[in-house]
Motif scaffolding. Structure first.
Motif, PDB file in Angstrom:
ATOM      1  N   LEU A  82      20.174   3.852  11.933  1.00 17.38           N
ATOM      2  CA  LEU A  82      18.735   4.068  11.918  1.00 17.38           C
ATOM      3  C   LEU A  82      18.143   3.187  10.818  1.00 17.38           C
ATOM      4  CD1 LEU A  82      16.928   7.530  12.068  1.00 17.38           C
ATOM      5  CD2 LEU A  82      16.019   5.594  10.798  1.00 17.38           C
ATOM      6  N   VAL A  83      17.364   2.190  11.216  1.00 16.02           N
ATOM      7  CA  VAL A  83      16.685   1.306  10.269  1.00 16.02           C
ATOM      8  C   VAL A  83      15.286   1.859  10.031  1.00 16.02           C
ATOM      9  CG1 VAL A  83      15.798  -1.022   9.870  1.00 16.02           C
ATOM     10  CG2 VAL A  83      17.994  -0.709  11.022  1.00 16.02           C
ATOM     11  N   VAL A  84      14.930   2.059   8.776  1.00 15.76           N
ATOM     12  CA  VAL A  84      13.624   2.621   8.460  1.00 15.76           C
ATOM     13  C   VAL A  84      12.959   1.792   7.358  1.00 15.76           C
ATOM     14  CG1 VAL A  84      14.757   4.314   6.933  1.00 15.76           C
ATOM     15  CG2 VAL A  84      12.378   4.674   7.639  1.00 15.76           C
ATOM     16  N   ARG A  85      11.749   1.317   7.660  1.00  8.50           N
ATOM     17  CA  ARG A  85      10.988   0.516   6.711  1.00  8.50           C
ATOM     18  C   ARG A  85       9.576   1.078   6.610  1.00  8.50           C
ATOM     19  NH1 ARG A  85      13.236  -3.900   9.928  1.00  8.50           N
ATOM     20  NH2 ARG A  85      14.679  -5.182   8.707  1.00  8.50           N
ATOM     21  N   PRO A  86       8.860   0.739   5.534  1.00 12.26           N
ATOM     22  CA  PRO A  86       7.430   1.045   5.525  1.00 12.26           C
ATOM     23  C   PRO A  86       6.712   0.166   6.545  1.00 12.26           C
ATOM     24  CG  PRO A  86       7.992  -0.302   3.632  1.00 12.26           C
ATOM     25  CD  PRO A  86       9.288   0.054   4.299  1.00 12.26           C
ATOM     26  N   ARG A  87       5.579   0.620   7.035  1.00 10.76           N
ATOM     27  CA  ARG A  87       4.839  -0.158   8.024  1.00 10.76           C
ATOM     28  C   ARG A  87       4.452  -1.524   7.477  1.00 10.76           C
ATOM     29  NH1 ARG A  87      -0.518  -0.459   9.075  1.00 10.76           N
ATOM     30  NH2 ARG A  87      -0.972   1.288   7.669  1.00 10.76           N
ATOM     31  N   ALA A  88       4.278  -1.619   6.153  1.00 10.34           N
ATOM     32  CA  ALA A  88       3.879  -2.883   5.538  1.00 10.34           C
ATOM     33  C   ALA A  88       5.007  -3.904   5.483  1.00 10.34           C
ATOM     34  CB  ALA A  88       3.358  -2.626   4.118  1.00 10.34           C
ATOM     35  N   GLN A  89       6.217  -3.495   5.813  1.00 11.39           N
ATOM     36  CA  GLN A  89       7.365  -4.409   5.771  1.00 11.39           C
ATOM     37  C   GLN A  89       7.875  -4.622   7.196  1.00 11.39           C
ATOM     38  OE1 GLN A  89      11.024  -2.992   3.948  1.00 11.39           O
ATOM     39  NE2 GLN A  89      11.492  -5.030   3.152  1.00 11.39           N
ATOM     40  N   ALA A  90       7.464  -5.708   7.800  1.00 12.10           N
ATOM     41  CA  ALA A  90       7.875  -5.982   9.179  1.00 12.10           C
ATOM     42  C   ALA A  90       9.297  -6.517   9.244  1.00 12.10           C
ATOM     43  CB  ALA A  90       6.920  -6.974   9.829  1.00 12.10           C
ATOM     44  N   ALA A  91       9.739  -7.159   8.180  1.00 14.25           N
ATOM     45  CA  ALA A  91      11.089  -7.707   8.095  1.00 14.25           C
ATOM     46  C   ALA A  91      11.398  -7.916   6.621  1.00 14.25           C
ATOM     47  CB  ALA A  91      11.195  -9.021   8.872  1.00 14.25           C
ATOM     48  N   GLU A 130      11.770  10.756  -0.360  1.00 15.68           N
ATOM     49  CA  GLU A 130      11.647  11.857   0.595  1.00 15.68           C
ATOM     50  C   GLU A 130      11.583  11.370   2.044  1.00 15.68           C
ATOM     51  OE1 GLU A 130      10.803  13.275  -3.359  1.00 15.68           O
ATOM     52  OE2 GLU A 130       9.989  11.563  -2.230  1.00 15.68           O
ATOM     53  N   ASP A 131      11.054  10.167   2.259  1.00 13.21           N
ATOM     54  CA  ASP A 131      11.021   9.609   3.613  1.00 13.21           C
ATOM     55  C   ASP A 131      12.442   9.365   4.136  1.00 13.21           C
ATOM     56  OD1 ASP A 131       8.179   9.433   3.716  1.00 13.21           O
ATOM     57  OD2 ASP A 131       8.262   7.572   2.560  1.00 13.21           O
ATOM     58  N   VAL A 132      13.286   8.836   3.278  1.00  5.18           N
ATOM     59  CA  VAL A 132      14.670   8.569   3.678  1.00  5.18           C
ATOM     60  C   VAL A 132      15.430   9.882   3.850  1.00  5.18           C
ATOM     61  CG1 VAL A 132      16.793   7.334   3.119  1.00  5.18           C
ATOM     62  CG2 VAL A 132      14.577   6.377   2.444  1.00  5.18           C
ATOM     63  N   ALA A 133      15.181  10.829   2.957  1.00  6.53           N
ATOM     64  CA  ALA A 133      15.818  12.145   3.075  1.00  6.53           C
ATOM     65  C   ALA A 133      15.456  12.816   4.394  1.00  6.53           C
ATOM     66  CB  ALA A 133      15.404  13.033   1.902  1.00  6.53           C
ATOM     67  N   ASP A 134      14.232  12.616   4.844  1.00 10.89           N
ATOM     68  CA  ASP A 134      13.791  13.170   6.123  1.00 10.89           C
ATOM     69  C   ASP A 134      14.603  12.589   7.273  1.00 10.89           C
ATOM     70  OD1 ASP A 134      11.966  14.687   7.806  1.00 10.89           O
ATOM     71  OD2 ASP A 134      11.008  12.782   8.298  1.00 10.89           O
ATOM     72  N   CYS A 135      14.855  11.280   7.234  1.00  8.19           N
ATOM     73  CA  CYS A 135      15.665  10.628   8.270  1.00  8.19           C
ATOM     74  C   CYS A 135      17.107  11.128   8.236  1.00  8.19           C
ATOM     75  CB  CYS A 135      15.638   9.116   8.073  1.00  8.19           C
ATOM     76  SG  CYS A 135      14.019   8.355   8.313  1.00  8.19           S
ATOM     77  N   ILE A 136      17.641  11.292   7.033  1.00  5.63           N
ATOM     78  CA  ILE A 136      19.013  11.772   6.887  1.00  5.63           C
ATOM     79  C   ILE A 136      19.144  13.178   7.458  1.00  5.63           C
ATOM     80  CG2 ILE A 136      20.736  12.503   5.183  1.00  5.63           C
ATOM     81  CD1 ILE A 136      19.747  10.129   3.437  1.00  5.63           C
ATOM     82  N   ALA A 137      18.209  14.049   7.090  1.00  6.42           N
ATOM     83  CA  ALA A 137      18.257  15.428   7.585  1.00  6.42           C
ATOM     84  C   ALA A 137      18.128  15.471   9.104  1.00  6.42           C
ATOM     85  CB  ALA A 137      17.152  16.251   6.931  1.00  6.42           C
ATOM     86  N   LYS A 161       8.974 -10.353   5.307  1.00  7.35           N
ATOM     87  CA  LYS A 161       7.594 -10.234   5.779  1.00  7.35           C
ATOM     88  C   LYS A 161       7.014  -8.904   5.297  1.00  7.35           C
ATOM     89  CE  LYS A 161       4.060 -11.541   8.352  1.00  7.35           C
ATOM     90  NZ  LYS A 161       3.264 -12.763   8.051  1.00  7.35           N
ATOM     91  N   VAL A 162       6.361  -8.965   4.135  1.00  7.79           N
ATOM     92  CA  VAL A 162       5.753  -7.796   3.536  1.00  7.79           C
ATOM     93  C   VAL A 162       4.275  -8.049   3.316  1.00  7.79           C
ATOM     94  CG1 VAL A 162       5.787  -6.229   1.538  1.00  7.79           C
ATOM     95  CG2 VAL A 162       7.931  -7.237   2.358  1.00  7.79           C
ATOM     96  N   HIS A 163       3.452  -7.150   3.818  1.00  6.40           N
ATOM     97  CA  HIS A 163       2.007  -7.289   3.613  1.00  6.40           C
ATOM     98  C   HIS A 163       1.642  -6.728   2.237  1.00  6.40           C
ATOM     99  CE1 HIS A 163      -2.250  -7.387   4.276  1.00  6.40           C
ATOM    100  NE2 HIS A 163      -2.339  -6.093   4.057  1.00  6.40           N
ATOM    101  N   ARG A 164       0.985  -7.545   1.431  1.00  9.02           N
ATOM    102  CA  ARG A 164       0.530  -7.136   0.111  1.00  9.02           C
ATOM    103  C   ARG A 164      -0.977  -7.294   0.036  1.00  9.02           C
ATOM    104  NH1 ARG A 164       5.059  -6.793  -3.303  1.00  9.02           N
ATOM    105  NH2 ARG A 164       6.912  -7.799  -2.418  1.00  9.02           N
ATOM    106  N   GLU A 165      -1.640  -6.236  -0.337  1.00  9.36           N
ATOM    107  CA  GLU A 165      -3.080  -6.270  -0.484  1.00  9.36           C
ATOM    108  C   GLU A 165      -3.445  -6.866  -1.836  1.00  9.36           C
ATOM    109  OE1 GLU A 165      -4.391  -2.284   0.135  1.00  9.36           O
ATOM    110  OE2 GLU A 165      -3.997  -2.326   2.290  1.00  9.36           O
ATOM    111  N   THR A 166      -4.511  -7.595  -1.875  1.00 10.09           N
ATOM    112  CA  THR A 166      -4.979  -8.184  -3.129  1.00 10.09           C
ATOM    113  C   THR A 166      -6.238  -7.456  -3.594  1.00 10.09           C
ATOM    114  OG1 THR A 166      -6.284  -9.829  -1.901  1.00 10.09           O
ATOM    115  CG2 THR A 166      -4.056 -10.450  -2.590  1.00 10.09           C
ATOM    116  N   ASP A 167      -6.414  -7.439  -4.909  1.00 15.13           N
ATOM    117  CA  ASP A 167      -7.583  -6.766  -5.493  1.00 15.13           C
ATOM    118  C   ASP A 167      -8.872  -7.512  -5.156  1.00 15.13           C
ATOM    119  OD1 ASP A 167      -5.908  -4.896  -6.580  1.00 15.13           O
ATOM    120  OD2 ASP A 167      -5.676  -6.003  -8.472  1.00 15.13           O
ATOM    121  N   ARG A 215       0.808  -1.217   0.000  1.00 11.67           N
ATOM    122  CA  ARG A 215       0.000   0.000   0.000  1.00 11.67           C
ATOM    123  C   ARG A 215       0.844   1.270   0.000  1.00 11.67           C
ATOM    124  NH1 ARG A 215      -4.950   1.382   4.234  1.00 11.67           N
ATOM    125  NH2 ARG A 215      -5.627   3.314   3.217  1.00 11.67           N
ATOM    126  N   GLU A 216       1.834   1.320   0.866  1.00 11.01           N
ATOM    127  CA  GLU A 216       2.650   2.526   0.958  1.00 11.01           C
ATOM    128  C   GLU A 216       4.116   2.181   1.204  1.00 11.01           C
ATOM    129  OE1 GLU A 216       0.100   6.175   2.696  1.00 11.01           O
ATOM    130  OE2 GLU A 216       0.297   4.491   4.087  1.00 11.01           O
TER     131      GLU A 216
END
Length: 262
Positions: A244-253, A223-230, A256-262, A217-218
């Protein structure tokens, strides 16, 4: 009111990066371009380095930065780049990439060499060249844009995971070596980031690149990574963000990635 200082006449506070020169490599697209734009907005005097000068010049004109040609795999290019920089306070080692997704049994050693040259040797080459200026600044920062691939291995990613493990170890070793000096060593390790080129360069086709993010989903964006760098670079200089480890909320590891289906 008597006894209360009037601070209104002191004017606006200076931006966090005011007076500091920040070098950003791989700045022609993706995380590098987003970081350059964000640091310019934070008040840094930004110097952009990359091979594609058409893109670099356009970005520099838009954000008020300086563009210089840089190929981190070419010692002469790195030497010429460093010679143009009498002052460096921040080095953002962002240049890198992945160029295949094949298993070890089918390894393309040319691809492995290219991956290692860009991500590891190029990073060492430029860091070595700019360390004297970073030390002389009295408050230098070396920031490595690593990856969660430098922390966890996965199938089909050996050339890239090996290189990014190298970057992670490089950051850790340099931090130990510079502990008595006024230079911070920072590592930002993003997980899934959707940019215009990374997965395309790795898979070789837009269809395969799109499949990497299908149903997520997201995913993070540059820009998200640039925000962490700044954020890391604008902490008080006694505060070191080691990793600093930064992932989308949909990626737990990594697997382990949550994918929505149509």
């Amino acid at each position: 009111m008597p006894g209360v200082a009037d601070v209104s006449s002191s004017g606006p506070r200076p931006l966090p990066g005011s007076g500091r020169t920040a070098v950003v490599t791989g700045a022609s697209s993706g995380i590098g371009a987003a970081t350059a734009e964000r640091l310019a907005a934070e008040g840094f005097d930004v110097v952009l380095g990359a091979r594609r000068m058409d893109r670099l010049t356009a970005l520099a004109g838009r954000i008020g930065a300086r563009a210089l040609p840089l190929d981190v795999t070419d010692p002469a290019s790195v030497e010429a780049f460093a010679a143009e920089l009498p002052q460096v306070d921040v080095l953002v080692n962002n240049a890198g990439g992945a160029f295949d997704a094949t298993p070890v049994a089918e390894a393309d050693l040319d691809s492995w060499a290219r991956t290692y040259e860009v991500n590891v040797l190029g990073t060492v080459r430029l860091t070595k060249a700019l360390l004297p200026a970073l030390r002389a600044s009295g408050a230098g920062d070396v920031l490595f844009v690593g990856s969660t691939a430098g922390l966890v291995s996965y199938e089909g990613g050996a050339s890239y995971t090996a290189a990014k493990h190298g970057v992670h170890t490089l950051a850790g070793t340099l931090r130990l070596e510079l502990v008595a000096e006024p230079v911070r060593v920072i590592e930002i390790a993003p997980g899934m980031v959707r940019t215009e080129e990374f997965s395309l360069n790795r898979t070789g086709s837009k269809e395969k690149a799109d499949a990497v993010y299908r149903g997520v989903r997201e995913p993070l964006v540059a820009e998200d990574v640039a925000d962490c760098i700044a954020w890391a670079l604008t902490r008080p200089h006694h505060v070191n963000v080691d990793l600093l480890v930064v992932r989308p909320r949909a990626q737990a590891a990594q697997h382990k990635v949550h994918r929505e289906t149509d």
